[in-house]
Design an enzyme around this catalytic site. Sequence first.
Site, PDB file in Angstrom:
ATOM      1  N   THR A 217     -27.691  -1.959 -48.854  1.00  0.00           N
ATOM      2  CA  THR A 217     -26.961  -3.225 -48.887  1.00  0.00           C
ATOM      3  C   THR A 217     -27.877  -4.244 -48.250  1.00  0.00           C
ATOM      4  OG1 THR A 217     -24.841  -2.121 -48.544  1.00  0.00           O
ATOM      5  CG2 THR A 217     -24.946  -4.402 -47.857  1.00  0.00           C
ATOM      6  N   ARG A 245     -14.503   2.522 -56.688  1.00  0.00           N
ATOM      7  CA  ARG A 245     -14.636   2.630 -55.221  1.00  0.00           C
ATOM      8  C   ARG A 245     -15.173   1.305 -54.672  1.00  0.00           C
ATOM      9  NH1 ARG A 245     -19.164   1.938 -51.457  1.00  0.00           N
ATOM     10  NH2 ARG A 245     -18.695   3.152 -49.611  1.00  0.00           N
ATOM     11  N   VAL A 246     -14.533   0.827 -53.645  1.00  0.00           N
ATOM     12  CA  VAL A 246     -14.993  -0.405 -52.993  1.00  0.00           C
ATOM     13  C   VAL A 246     -15.378  -0.054 -51.564  1.00  0.00           C
ATOM     14  CG1 VAL A 246     -14.275  -2.675 -52.174  1.00  0.00           C
ATOM     15  CG2 VAL A 246     -13.583  -1.909 -54.438  1.00  0.00           C
ATOM     16  N   ASP A 248     -17.330  -1.455 -47.754  1.00  0.00           N
ATOM     17  CA  ASP A 248     -17.000  -2.453 -46.736  1.00  0.00           C
ATOM     18  C   ASP A 248     -17.568  -3.833 -47.049  1.00  0.00           C
ATOM     19  OD1 ASP A 248     -19.579  -1.388 -46.454  1.00  0.00           O
ATOM     20  OD2 ASP A 248     -19.693  -2.010 -44.352  1.00  0.00           O
ATOM     21  N   GLY A 269     -24.577   0.604 -44.458  1.00  0.00           N
ATOM     22  CA  GLY A 269     -24.329   2.018 -44.192  1.00  0.00           C
ATOM     23  C   GLY A 269     -22.972   2.445 -44.702  1.00  0.00           C
ATOM     24  N   GLY A 271     -19.705   2.592 -45.692  1.00  0.00           N
ATOM     25  CA  GLY A 271     -18.674   1.566 -45.700  1.00  0.00           C
ATOM     26  C   GLY A 271     -17.307   2.045 -45.250  1.00  0.00           C
TER      27      GLY A 271
HETATM   28  N1  ASP Z   1     -21.995  -0.396 -46.882  1.00  0.00           N
HETATM   29  C1  ASP Z   1     -22.238  -0.138 -48.278  1.00  0.00           C
HETATM   30  C2  ASP Z   1     -21.036   0.526 -48.869  1.00  0.00           C
HETATM   31  O1  ASP Z   1     -20.452   1.383 -48.238  1.00  0.00           O
HETATM   32  C3  ASP Z   1     -23.413   0.714 -48.559  1.00  0.00           C
HETATM   33  C4  ASP Z   1     -24.602   0.599 -47.645  1.00  0.00           C
HETATM   34  O2  ASP Z   1     -24.745  -0.341 -46.937  1.00  0.00           O
HETATM   35  O3  ASP Z   1     -25.449   1.467 -47.612  1.00  0.00           O
HETATM   36  O4  ASP Z   1     -20.724   0.235 -50.002  1.00  0.00           O
END
Ligand code: ASP
Length: 369
Positions: A217, A245-246, A248, A269, A271
């Site tokens: 992200t 899927r959504v 964070d 990371g 979410g």
């Molecule tokens: N935070 C993002 C999500 O969970 C993915 C990521 O940042 O690695 O969709």
Amino acid sequence: MENKLSRRNWMKSSAALTAAAAATGPMALAQSPKNIVISSANGLQASKKAMETLRSGTDTLDAVIAGVNIVELDPNDHSVGYGGLPNEEGVVELDASVMHGPSRRCGSVAGITGCKTPSKIAQLVMTETDHIMLVGGGAAKFAREMGFKEEDLLVEDSRVAWLVWKRSMRDRAGHTNWSGELEAGPKTARMQEAFPNVDKKTLAWAMDVAVHPPTGTINCLALNSKGEMSGVTTTSGMAWKIAGRVGDSPIIGAGLYVDQDVGAAGSTGRGEENIRIAGAHTIVENMRHGMTPKEAGLDALKRVSRNFRDDKAWLSAIDIQFYALRKDGMYAGVSLWNVDASQARRRPFFAVTDGGDSRHEPCVTLYDR
Ligand code: ASP
């Protein structure tokens, strides 16, 4: 009048922070705000671009969006925008949110398809509607209405990685629908046979991401010399996710939060774990009550850890980072682990631009692997 009021507010919050500093130890407060941009580690170029845009006098939100657009449009970044790894059906679904400090407004899109720059659509949700969040087909339709033509976001490398992931799937009996997969012989050789036109490097990467579904992200936060703040978070989310899927990133208060009186925070990371603690809002609230960005971020990580009963073995499957920028220019990046789950990717750094070139600074980490 307005100037007097905002100055009074600023003085009030400075006084509160100074009082908190006296209670918690020395805290270096800048005398006046300055241009500063921080971002997740993949945002060196993005934060540089955001800084250049800020310096030209452009609004803080336009600046951070201009920055992350570079990553969204990069087909070689497989975690954001165009080129992102797809969901389990091979469709690239994107999430993004924006928050504009001065107007205290925000917008977001989730599960949007066919648009390379979801951050721009999130901004349009903010400026052109009285809604805050659009999802799926509705978000895509809105993008078309706003003049964005539908585009194919699945690049060839990502398509190969998706097929390799599908081939690595087994039922409980070890069966796969893909021919040849149960034959003897080294997996790499079998994959090379299955994908004769794919070069070795791409195939090795595809096999790695099939086994360790990557996340990724970009979060970018900015403060200008007038003390105005904004932020953006944009992602293709978790590779191979269930359609719909959504994470964070588009959730205001989890993947992003900005309070013009206090500061801004964002996350990358896992979410799901961030949503469970409303991480970005938690951090901004922590800073409001006197914590430094570092303390505020570490407290959010401790809340994630608490949800795993502080069991490091259980926690070892996830990675999560927070980025925090306070209104006085103090900032921090924090990470749950010192090394990510694959032990190789994504060292916990974050990008900072406050003067000349962007640089990486290490995240403060909660645990060592
Ligand atoms: N935070 C993002 C999500 O969970 C993915 C990521 O940042 O690695 O969709």
